[in-house]
Design an enzyme around this catalytic site. Structure first.
Site, PDB file in Angstrom:
ATOM      1  N   ARG A 274       2.170 -40.948  33.101  1.00 53.94           N
ATOM      2  CA  ARG A 274       1.057 -40.919  34.052  1.00 53.94           C
ATOM      3  C   ARG A 274       0.000 -41.903  33.571  1.00 53.94           C
ATOM      4  O   ARG A 274      -0.449 -41.842  32.432  1.00 53.94           O
ATOM      5  CB  ARG A 274       0.490 -39.506  34.216  1.00 53.94           C
ATOM      6  CG  ARG A 274      -0.101 -38.859  32.986  1.00 53.94           C
ATOM      7  CD  ARG A 274      -0.862 -37.574  33.358  1.00 53.94           C
ATOM      8  NE  ARG A 274      -1.160 -36.733  32.217  1.00 53.94           N
ATOM      9  CZ  ARG A 274      -2.225 -36.870  31.428  1.00 53.94           C
ATOM     10  NH1 ARG A 274      -3.093 -37.847  31.654  1.00 53.94           N
ATOM     11  NH2 ARG A 274      -2.418 -36.052  30.412  1.00 53.94           N
TER      12      ARG A 274
ATOM     13  N   HIS B 240      -5.234 -36.386  33.314  1.00 58.62           N
ATOM     14  CA  HIS B 240      -4.513 -35.175  33.689  1.00 58.62           C
ATOM     15  C   HIS B 240      -5.015 -34.665  35.041  1.00 58.62           C
ATOM     16  O   HIS B 240      -4.236 -34.306  35.913  1.00 58.62           O
ATOM     17  CB  HIS B 240      -4.714 -34.109  32.613  1.00 58.62           C
ATOM     18  CG  HIS B 240      -4.089 -32.799  32.938  1.00 58.62           C
ATOM     19  ND1 HIS B 240      -2.732 -32.590  32.894  1.00 58.62           N
ATOM     20  CD2 HIS B 240      -4.632 -31.621  33.336  1.00 58.62           C
ATOM     21  CE1 HIS B 240      -2.462 -31.342  33.239  1.00 58.62           C
ATOM     22  NE2 HIS B 240      -3.595 -30.736  33.524  1.00 58.62           N
TER      23      HIS B 240
ATOM     24  N   TYR C 180      -8.398 -39.392  24.182  1.00 56.23           N
ATOM     25  CA  TYR C 180      -7.225 -39.063  23.374  1.00 56.23           C
ATOM     26  C   TYR C 180      -6.134 -40.120  23.376  1.00 56.23           C
ATOM     27  O   TYR C 180      -5.110 -39.951  22.734  1.00 56.23           O
ATOM     28  CB  TYR C 180      -6.637 -37.709  23.809  1.00 56.23           C
ATOM     29  CG  TYR C 180      -6.338 -37.570  25.292  1.00 56.23           C
ATOM     30  CD1 TYR C 180      -5.167 -38.066  25.846  1.00 56.23           C
ATOM     31  CD2 TYR C 180      -7.241 -36.919  26.135  1.00 56.23           C
ATOM     32  CE1 TYR C 180      -4.902 -37.938  27.204  1.00 56.23           C
ATOM     33  CE2 TYR C 180      -6.989 -36.772  27.491  1.00 56.23           C
ATOM     34  CZ  TYR C 180      -5.813 -37.281  28.023  1.00 56.23           C
ATOM     35  OH  TYR C 180      -5.554 -37.153  29.365  1.00 56.23           O
TER      36      TYR C 180
END
Length: 354
Positions: A251, A255, A264
């Site tokens: 992706r 999220h 991250y």
């Protein structure tokens, strides 16, 4: 003895076929059908993210980069099969027949969860992996009814760390239920990379614990996704039991729109590297290689898709505001006293009575 689970593909990253056995099964019409749906779903996803950023819908989970995994697998379904999607699987749901009205679910409207007449598309579960035992149960029900319908259920890599994942696979395995467990391994369970949340090298190898077939495929190769999912569905409906498919993909974005992926991972470096294997680019290269590409057709397609999605947004914004009571009134067939109490308290808050 350790069993290997190599990534299977039938179209390489430059759009060339690696398995001639499939060449005769992929004609111009099928390639164009796949390409149109991939382009349409990416445009849809980008549009919806823009709507969220403008405050026109609520939080939204993007799927850019995962289109081939979703579209290819959904195309493999028979019209009367069952689909258990996650909250990220809009491309799969729309490909299988859901209308763009799915958008309204992100504005709190129940209509967005209602499938077209005759379609078995279950509303997505937001708690992770809870749909997997339900999918196994629906498949078992089809068995008892002696139906030839199969079930396809989706989940992410993070779901494999949940108990429901293991319960779903175990039930399906024990009863040889006609269900295909389709994992989209997009490398991150929200912010946790897969190598931090599991010690096994692959998700596909988890099939060994349940004595069912497991395969690992290139989730950005729409052709391998389609053909391997179709094989698994045919095996399921013919009494061969469940299959675990791990589709390795990526992706590009967050999220959800409530997330910041730069916290991250290095978005620039990682995404630039992954864009070289983009599912849409790869299919375009294949179509050019085999003489299925036409610049005029591709340009007209972009305009057609844009108009289609703009019309869907117009329909969405012509709807009246969602009814706040819906989230209480449809929790159970008959609301419990606790739900009634919560509803009363919230309604009082909205009226300024608290």
């Amino acid at each position: 003895m350790k069993r290997a689970f190599p990534v299977i593909r039938i179209m390489d990253q430059n759009g060339k076929m690696t398995d001639d056995a499939y060449t005769d099964q992929i004609d111009k019409d099928f390639a164009r059908t796949c390409y149109r749906q991939l382009v349409c779903m990416r445009a849809f996803d980008r549009k919806v993210i823009n709507l969220q950023r403008q405050g026109r819908i609520g939080t939204y989970p993007g799927f850019e980069g995962q289109e081939a995994a979703q579209v290819g697998s959904a195309l493999a379904l028979r019209e009367d099969d069952w689909m258990f999607p996650t909250y990220r699987d809009h491309a799969a749901s729309i490909t299988f027949g859901k209308s763009y009205n799915i958008l309204s679910s992100w504005n709190g409207r129940l209509e967005g969860h209602v499938p077209p007449e005759g379609k078995y598309i279950v509303p997505p579960s937001v708690p992770i992996a809870t749909q997997l035992p339900l999918a196994a149960g629906a498949a078992m029900a089809n068995q008892y009814k002696e139906s030839t319908q199969a079930v396809l259920t989706y989940f992410g890599d993070g779901a494999t760390s949940e108990g429901d994942f293991h319960e779903g696979l175990n039930f399906a395995s024990v009863f040889q239920a006609p269900v295909v467990f389709f994992n989209q391994n997009n490398q991150y369970a929200i912010s946790v990379p897969i190598w931090k949340q599991m010690h096994s090298e692959t998700i596909a190898q988890k099939s060994l614990a349940y004595g069912i077939p497991g395969i690992r495929i290139d989730g950005n190769d729409i052709f391998v996704v389609y053909f391997e999912t179709k094989k698994a569905l045919q095996r399921a409906r013919s009494g061969g039991g469940p299959t675990l498919i791990e589709a390795v993909t990526w992706r590009y974005g967050a999220h959800t729109t409530a997330d910041d992926p730069t916290k991250y991972r290095d978005q620039k470096v990682e995404n630039e590297k992954r864009r070289r294997h983009d599912p849409i680019t790869r299919l375009a290269l294949f179509m050019k290689e085999y003489g299925y590409w036409d610049d005029t057709w591709a340009k007209a397609l972009e305009e057609e898709v844009k108009a289609e999605i703009d019309e869907a947004v117009k329909d969405l914004e012509s709807m009246p505001p969602a009814n706040v009571s819906d989230m209480y009134d449809y929790m159970f067939e008959e609301p419990t006293w606790t739900i009634e109490q919560q509803k009363e308290a919230y309604m009082n808050f909205l009226r300024g009575d608290m």
